[in-house]
Write an enzyme that holds these catalytic residues in place. Structure first.
Site, short mmCIF file in Angstrom:
data_model
loop_
_atom_site.label_atom_id
_atom_site.label_comp_id
_atom_site.label_asym_id
_atom_site.label_seq_id
_atom_site.Cartn_x
_atom_site.Cartn_y
_atom_site.Cartn_z
N THR A 1 -24.48 -11.98 -9.45
CA THR A 1 -25.07 -11.58 -8.17
C THR A 1 -24.74 -12.74 -7.24
O THR A 1 -24.71 -13.89 -7.68
CB THR A 1 -26.60 -11.38 -8.25
OG1 THR A 1 -27.21 -12.63 -8.58
CG2 THR A 1 -26.99 -10.34 -9.32
N HIS A 2 -24.45 -12.42 -5.98
CA HIS A 2 -24.00 -13.44 -5.01
C HIS A 2 -22.76 -14.18 -5.53
O HIS A 2 -22.53 -15.32 -5.16
CB HIS A 2 -25.11 -14.46 -4.71
CG HIS A 2 -26.44 -13.84 -4.46
ND1 HIS A 2 -26.88 -13.47 -3.21
CD2 HIS A 2 -27.44 -13.51 -5.32
CE1 HIS A 2 -28.09 -12.95 -3.30
NE2 HIS A 2 -28.45 -12.95 -4.57
N LYS B 1 4.36 -17.95 -9.36
CA LYS B 1 3.41 -16.96 -8.86
C LYS B 1 3.55 -15.58 -9.50
O LYS B 1 4.63 -15.09 -9.79
CB LYS B 1 3.56 -16.79 -7.33
CG LYS B 1 3.03 -17.94 -6.53
CD LYS B 1 1.55 -18.22 -6.71
CE LYS B 1 0.68 -17.31 -5.89
NZ LYS B 1 0.74 -17.56 -4.45
N GLU C 1 -4.19 -5.85 -3.44
CA GLU C 1 -4.45 -6.33 -2.07
C GLU C 1 -4.14 -5.25 -1.05
O GLU C 1 -4.87 -5.06 -0.07
CB GLU C 1 -3.61 -7.58 -1.78
CG GLU C 1 -4.05 -8.79 -2.58
CD GLU C 1 -3.04 -9.93 -2.48
OE1 GLU C 1 -2.60 -10.26 -1.36
OE2 GLU C 1 -2.68 -10.48 -3.53
N TYR D 1 -11.67 25.55 21.54
CA TYR D 1 -10.50 24.71 21.24
C TYR D 1 -10.14 23.84 22.44
O TYR D 1 -10.16 24.26 23.59
CB TYR D 1 -9.29 25.58 20.86
CG TYR D 1 -8.05 24.74 20.56
CD1 TYR D 1 -7.86 24.17 19.31
CD2 TYR D 1 -7.11 24.49 21.56
CE1 TYR D 1 -6.75 23.37 19.05
CE2 TYR D 1 -6.00 23.68 21.30
CZ TYR D 1 -5.83 23.13 20.05
OH TYR D 1 -4.74 22.33 19.79
N SER E 1 6.64 -14.52 -5.87
CA SER E 1 6.71 -15.20 -4.58
C SER E 1 8.17 -15.54 -4.29
O SER E 1 8.95 -15.75 -5.21
CB SER E 1 5.88 -16.48 -4.63
OG SER E 1 6.37 -17.43 -3.71
N1 ARG Z 1 -0.55 22.39 17.51
C1 ARG Z 1 -1.86 22.85 17.85
C2 ARG Z 1 -2.88 22.04 17.09
O1 ARG Z 1 -2.50 21.42 16.17
C3 ARG Z 1 -2.02 24.29 17.53
C4 ARG Z 1 -3.04 24.99 18.34
C5 ARG Z 1 -2.58 25.14 19.72
N2 ARG Z 1 -3.47 25.94 20.50
C6 ARG Z 1 -3.46 25.89 21.80
N3 ARG Z 1 -4.33 26.64 22.40
N4 ARG Z 1 -2.65 25.13 22.45
O2 ARG Z 1 -4.04 22.01 17.38
#
Ligand code: ARG
Length: 461
Positions: A156-157, A284, A291, A318, A278
């Site tokens: 711990t720590h 190394k 990492e 959309y 390295s």
């Molecule tokens: N390439 C667009 C996207 O990935 C597809 C949808 C486009 N729709 C629109 N109304 N422009 O979201």
């Protein structure tokens, strides 16, 4: 391809840089299978509902299948100038089959199309991630099985705290990755609703059958609300969050491996195949891969924040901002997949130096709690026992001694309740065996954890 599907209202032809800026083809061309799969289901539904004729359907179906084959075989290259994969496939179909191709987009919008394609694509990605996580947990459990008696310092720590077995340590990671499996599966199950048929945002006046397309595409049910169907990207966020946690767990494990393979610890040694050298220091052997996993976690976390930030101000439904979803979530999947693919064999081939672990556990008064427990078991109140052992440890440090090398009279100087049996009581093996509480580090408990794990993982497969 310089003609746009939306030519009509607009003269068409975005200027070069604007076209590149607007285009998502570089990112979404990888969804060509899902796009064609969605279009095939949509076209079949249009035929079943009488919206298009069986002949048109047959033409569309054959055309789409040929495009699928040609993209898969490399015979057809996806144009880097296309706006996105949806417009590319539709334009290619029309180029090949003429008028019937133009009917494919009846009762559909790119908004429900892209939402469907992304879900289909991510379902596959989620399943692949789960199967990699299953492999990882099994690799960890197989290793744990061999080391239920191997004692190492628990910290711990990052200070030596109490002895644990190496198995217990590995099984802690098994628990984390099991939760990750659960999270990916939960997110995938919630995502399993079909947006197709939501149209641009309001549904459609055509007599479509959303149950049919949902079923054909393997979804549980259609999305309930057309506006939500096209504007929801919660599934991207949920998956990105689950992926961030996977990376976080891999990163913590990587950090352990980096520490453990240092000359200061030497608890483990990575195989040559998973180590680097390295350019200047001949001695190394570097844990670059661990990492990198630790480093790449930052990018995966960045993707999660990018998605949340992209969504937070968007009015329904959309908005083009949403095109940014794919770059983020695809990158998270790509990165986690690459990390898992490397991590699993790296762990499998990692050599474990139990002598070094045990040696480290003999130093640093790791059994001091047990010395206090010993006194408590002889009736000394625990607080008094704790104090006496603390003072004893302080004295032994100044003498350059350990609890094991202290004489009984030295023990008794700090508390007369110490007796000859203290030596066997505070031996590392005894310390490990005694931690037999449920989920504890005793070999009995780790074996029981392993049994539970095997039973659980069998259900996942
Ligand atoms: N390439 C667009 C996207 O990935 C597809 C949808 C486009 N729709 C629109 N109304 N422009 O979201």
């Amino acid at each position: 391809m310089d003609s746009k599907l939306w030519e009509g209202r607009l003269a068409g032809g975005l200027s070069g840089a604007a076209n590149d800026y607007n285009s998502s083809i570089r990112v979404d061309s990888r969804m060509y299978r899902e796009d064609i799969q969605g279009s095939l289901a949509h076209a079949q539904m249009l035929k079943e509902t009488g919206i298009i004729s069986p002949d048109d359907y047959a033409t569309i179906q054959a055309g789409l299948k040929a495009i699928l084959d040609d993209i898969s075989s490399g015979a057809l290259a996806v144009s880097p100038d296309a706006e996105d994969i949806h417009t590319f496939v539709e334009a290619e179909l029309t180029r090949r089959v003429g008028a019937p191709g133009k009917k494919l987009h009846t009762a559909r919008s790119r908004n429900d199309q892209v939402a469907t394609d992304v879900r289909l694509y991510l379902k596959e990605q989620a399943a692949n991630t789960v199967s990699l996580l299953i492999q990882l947990t099994k690799a960890l459990a197989d290793k744990a099985e061999k080391y239920t008696d191997a004692i190492m310092p628990g910290y711990t720590h990052l200070q030596r705290a109490q002895p644990v077995s190496f198995a217990q340590y590995l099984l802690a990671y098994v628990q984390m990755f099991l939760r990750d499996i659960g999270r990916v599966r939960d997110a995938a199950a919630r995502m399993n609703r079909c947006p197709l048929g939501a149209g641009a945002l309001a549904g459609t006046s055509f007599p479509i059958d959303r149950e049919l397309t949902s079923r054909l595409l393997g979804f549980d049910a259609p999305c309930a609300n057309s506006i939500d169907a096209v504007s929801d990207r919660d599934f991207c966020v949920e998956l990105a969050c689950a992926l961030s946690l996977i990376m976080t767990h891999l990163s913590r494990l990587s950090e352990e491996i980096i520490l453990w393979s240092s000359w200061e610890f030497r608890f483990v040694e990575l195989s040559d195949e998973y180590s680097t050298g390295s350019s200047i220091m001949p001695q190394k052997k570097n844990p670059d891969l661990a990492e990198l996993t630790r480093g790449k976690t930052g990018r995966v976390n960045g993707n999660l924040v990018a998605l949340l930030t992209m969504l937070k101000g968007l009015p329904l439904a959309y908005n083009k901002d949403m095109q940014e979803d794919k770059e983020a979530i695809f990158d998270s999947f790509d990165t986690v997949t690459a990390a898992l693919v490397v991590c699993i064999p790296m762990l499998e081939s990692m050599a474990v130096n139990t002598d070094k672990m045990r040696l480290a556990a003999t130093q640093g008064f790791i059994n001091a709690t047990d010395a206090a427990d010993y006194l408590a078991s002889k009736g000394v109140p625990f607080r008094d026992a704790y104090k006496a052992v603390g003072a004893l440890v302080k004295y032994l440090i100044s003498e350059g001694k350990s609890l094991e090398s202290a004489s009984l009279s030295e023990f008794r100087r700090f508390c007369p309740a110490f007796d000859e049996d203290v030596y066997s009581f505070i031996s590392l093996e005894a310390c490990l065996m005694r931690r037999n509480s449920l989920g504890g580090t005793s070999p009995e408990q780790t074996r029981s954890q392993l049994e539970d794990f095997r039973a659980l993982i069998a259900q996942y497969e």
